[in-house]
Design an enzyme around this catalytic site. Structure first.
Site, mmCIF file in Angstrom:
data_model
loop_
_atom_site.group_PDB
_atom_site.id
_atom_site.type_symbol
_atom_site.label_atom_id
_atom_site.label_comp_id
_atom_site.label_asym_id
_atom_site.label_seq_id
_atom_site.Cartn_x
_atom_site.Cartn_y
_atom_site.Cartn_z
ATOM 1 N N GLU A 189 0.943 -1.160 -0.027
ATOM 2 C CA GLU A 189 -0.030 -0.066 -0.069
ATOM 3 C C GLU A 189 0.877 1.176 0.065
ATOM 4 O O GLU A 189 0.588 2.269 -0.846
ATOM 5 C CB GLU A 189 -0.848 0.033 1.228
ATOM 6 C CG GLU A 189 -1.964 1.403 1.313
ATOM 7 C CD GLU A 189 -2.523 1.440 2.537
ATOM 8 O OE1 GLU A 189 -3.078 2.502 2.756
ATOM 9 O OE2 GLU A 189 -2.613 0.376 3.371
ATOM 10 N N ASP A 190 1.737 1.156 1.059
ATOM 11 C CA ASP A 190 2.489 2.481 0.922
ATOM 12 C C ASP A 190 3.664 2.660 0.074
ATOM 13 O O ASP A 190 4.091 3.858 -0.260
ATOM 14 C CB ASP A 190 2.952 2.759 2.487
ATOM 15 C CG ASP A 190 1.877 2.585 3.631
ATOM 16 O OD1 ASP A 190 0.908 3.334 3.099
ATOM 17 O OD2 ASP A 190 2.260 2.575 4.712
#
Length: 746
Positions: A102-103
């Site tokens: 995600e990041d």
């Protein structure tokens, strides 16, 4: 001339920068993690764990947390939580990697290549959908939870890692703004705490609850902690006395036990005080002891000894050994009146029951046990498979999240069929829920019910131990009114399915007649319009069939005039403003006409009657949703309104609304205050409204007829400007000494 010394930067460049995983705080944190893991795996191979740590540290090297610390400390802390629970290496490695997709946009395929299929599946399941472009935060949340539920059905370790991630986030919330802290805390209580409960993970659930309580209700938490601290020594002394007495009595009967004493947790105390509108000294199970013995036989023997020594409180005896909860929790519960007239709770269980109560499904993933995944696990996640079934069809984010919260509701009632089969339902479920739990056909044909041999109305709230017989009629169909009664998603979705089909058929008929009527009025001969032309127009509106176009017209989604312009532009000129709502559905009024609500407006439309629904009476600042009614205009509800779920069974009728520009208008709000009955209380409460320049329309104070103590109820109708002022008033009232609870009445 002296030679100049070489610049310092040249020497510095020769020294390589330390690797991200060599940063002292990071290396120290990983060292603690590995030390915990080594304690249970002294000869285990931790090379994969080290590899995951170094990769995660590298991928997160340019990111910091809101606290200013290196971001990698968060996944290490999540893994440390799981290591403390002795989870397997797949869980620990997945925790270290859970944010890199995600990041840092690391492809899932890269995780699979480096760490294998199992770990990539868990990491992908934990990954939120925050990067997707969706209309609202609520939609992002709904899609994230959908994905997580789907992933959990294939590997339950997804939620185990997610719970550890959420746990550490809660432990470090101080660095975030107050509003975001409250949002995360409330989301945890509404979604993750019930999931932990349904999976039987009592220890994790308890920690999540109390951390969320601290940030979600800071004033309530502080008040309860202060009260507990003032009684701490007295409570500890009393528990010590009880433990000593119990150990003596059971030893005399030769029942092997170990006895633990505890205080009820702050969040549980607050929940009970709010639900029952009582003071802390009226919480019967504030103090509790837990008796852990070696066999089921001795559990019941210990219960007999306890009841022989102290008087049990009627209605407080629960046998979860004979009838376990759906999450497989087993224990005997009773509350008794002990020495000096003080009440306390007693829980009695075996060592194995205690392990299941604390760890739940996580016990199957402990180191050395490996994946069991047999009957126990299947039984715990049976409810999850039901969730996945209905969530596939429910695309409306608000409806999905509201229904999910009901489905995850932690309290259950246990009812029986006439043949003795146990049916587990949410608290406050009705006979219709029971009927649909047996079979969809039984639910649809339900016309009445007998409970314990007596005919009851369909709105009857089922209780533990009820024997329910459903009365059916083959030709019967579900009623729209049932949507306001049922509590289970299964019943609600089956009812909606039937109603949707009926309403759609009506909408198609209305839409076709509406188009014909408008065509006659404008001089358009529909007989000369080909089916292909209508299908093309339907496609422009995003519909596959002509029937879908008629249904949309019948539901009031757009104007028949605009459809006719598309098929006969030479006869029907294009209007200056394309209406989004059909003239025959909502009532159109000139701006400012009597009866229109100028405080709320439909996005993009100025001449439609809009009114705030009386059931929830939304006030400025609240999230709102519009619902197209036939002939009455657009009803505006708060998104938290209980009726919204019942109304929005036709997504076609939902319409975007918004608050108009700020005005000096005030909103009437009803509220109820539960207080001690003492002199001066009413004066202190009314002073709050005076200080906030809020007008009181009506006030009525009365004694609480349902209680024998000195308690009172004050009903008020007041005027507020917006949600912010209302929250300020409610907070000020809660701080008054003797106020047990205050709630807005809708």
């Amino acid at each position: 001339m002296a030679t100049e010394p070489a610049p310092v930067t040249q020497n510095a460049a020769a020294v390589p920068a330390p690797a991200p995983w060599e940063d002292p705080p990071v290396a120290e944190a990983y060292g603690r993690l590995e030390e915990i893991v080594r304690a249970t795996r002294p000869s285990g191979d931790l090379s994969a764990l080290r590899k995951a740590f170094e990769k995660a540290a590298f991928w997160h090297r340019n990111r910091t947390r809101a606290t200013g610390e290196p971001y990698i400390l968060h996944p290490i802390a999540a893994a440390e939580i799981l290591a403390g629970e002795q989870m397997d290496l797949v869980c620990l490695i997945s925790a270290l990697l859970h944010d890199v997709v995600e990041d840092e946009e690391v492809p899932v395929d890269e995780i699979r290549r480096l760490f294998g299929e199992e770990i990539s599946r868990v990491v992908d399941g934990v990954t939120k959908l925050g990067k997707l472009k969706m209309a609202s935060r609520e939609e992002r949340q709904a899609e994230s939870v959908r994905k997580m539920l789907l992933a959990m059905t294939s590997d339950i370790r997804v939620i185990i890692v997610k719970l550890a991630d959420r746990m550490h986030n809660l432990q470090t919330l101080e660095a975030l703004p107050a509003e975001r802290r409250q949002r995360i805390a409330h989301e945890t209580l509404e979604i993750y705490v019930p999931i932990a409960h349904r999976l039987g993970m009592g220890r994790i659930r308890a920690q999540l609850e109390d951390l969320s309580f601290k940030y979600g209700e800071p004033e309530g938490c502080q008040e309860i902690l202060q009260q507990l601290e003032s009684r701490r020594q007295a409570n500890q002394d009393y528990l010590q006395l009880i433990k000593h007495n119990v150990e003596q009595k059971l030893s005399r009967e030769r029942i092997p036990v170990r006895v633990e004493g505890r205080l009820k947790r702050p969040y549980s105390i607050w929940q009970k005080m709010k639900r029952q509108h009582i003071a802390m000294d009226q919480v019967y199970d504030l103090l509790a002891i837990r008796i852990i013995t070696d066999s089921v036989k001795n559990c019941y023997a210990a219960l007999g000894v306890i009841h022989n020594e102290w008087h049990p409180i009627m209605g407080r005896i629960k046998d979860f050994i004979a009838i376990p909860r759906p999450n497989l929790y087993q224990s005997l519960h009773t509350s008794v009146i002990g020495p000096e007239g003080h009440s306390f709770e007693v829980q009695i269980r075996t060592e194995e029951m205690h392990r299941v109560a604390e760890e739940g499904i996580a016990a199957h993933w402990k180191y050395k046990e490996g994946r069991k995944g047999h009957e126990d696990e299947d039984q715990r996640i049976a409810w999850l498979r039901h969730l996945v079934e209905w969530q596939q069809e429910m695309r409306e984010p608000q409806a999905f999240m509201s229904t999910l919260k009901v489905e995850l509701y932690s309290e259950e009632v246990y009812c029986f069929t006439p043949k003795g089969k146990v049916i587990v339902l949410p608290r406050d479920a009705c006979p219709i829920d029971f009927a649909y739990a047996i079979h969809s056909d039984v639910g649809a044909a339900c016309v009445g019910a007998k409970v314990n041999g007596r005919i009851v109305p369909l709105k009857y709230q089922l209780r533990n131990g009820d024997v329910v017989e459903i009365l059916t009629q083959p030709s019967h169909q579900p009623s729209k009114d049932w949507l306001a009664l049922v509590k289970t998603s299964r019943a609600r979705n089956k009812i909606r399915h039937v109603i949707n089909a009926t309403e759609r058929a009506k909408a198609i008929e209305i839409g076709e007649k509406y188009l014909e009527k408008e065509a006659r009025r404008l001089g358009v001969q529909l007989s000369r319009i080909s089916k292909a032309q209508l299908e093309q127009v339907a496609g422009e509106y995003g519909h596959a069939k002509i029937e879908d176009l008629y249904a949309a017209l019948g539901f009031g989604r757009f104007s028949a005039r605009h459809v006719l312009h598309k098929v006969a532009p030479e006869i029907v000129p294009e209007t200056a403003e394309t209406p989004k709502v059909a003239a025959s559905a909502p009532v159109t009024l000139p701006p400012g006409a009597p009866g229109s609500d100028l405080i709320v407006k439909v996005k993009g439309i100025d001449d439609v009657l809009v009114y705030r629904a009386k059931c929830c009476n939304p006030i400025r600042g609240e999230s709102i949703v519009g619902y197209v009614t036939r002939g009455k205009g657009i009803a505006v509800h708060s998104t938290n309104c209980k009726n919204v779920q019942s109304l929005l069974y036709e997504p076609e009728r939902k319409i975007d609304v918004e608050w108009a520009r700020a005005t000096s208008d005030s909103f009437p709000v009803k509220m109820m205050v539960y207080t001690d009955d003492r002199p001066g209380m009413l004066h202190e409460i009314t002073s709050v409204f005076y200080n906030e320049s809020s007008n009181i329309r009506s006030v009525e104070a009365r004694g609480d007829q349902h209680r024998n103590d000195d308690s009172a109820i004050i009903d008020l109708t007041v005027e507020v400007r917006d949600k912010k002022q209302l929250e300020k008033i409610l907070s000020a009232i809660r701080r008054i000494s003797g106020v047990r609870d205050v709630e807005r009445v809708q």
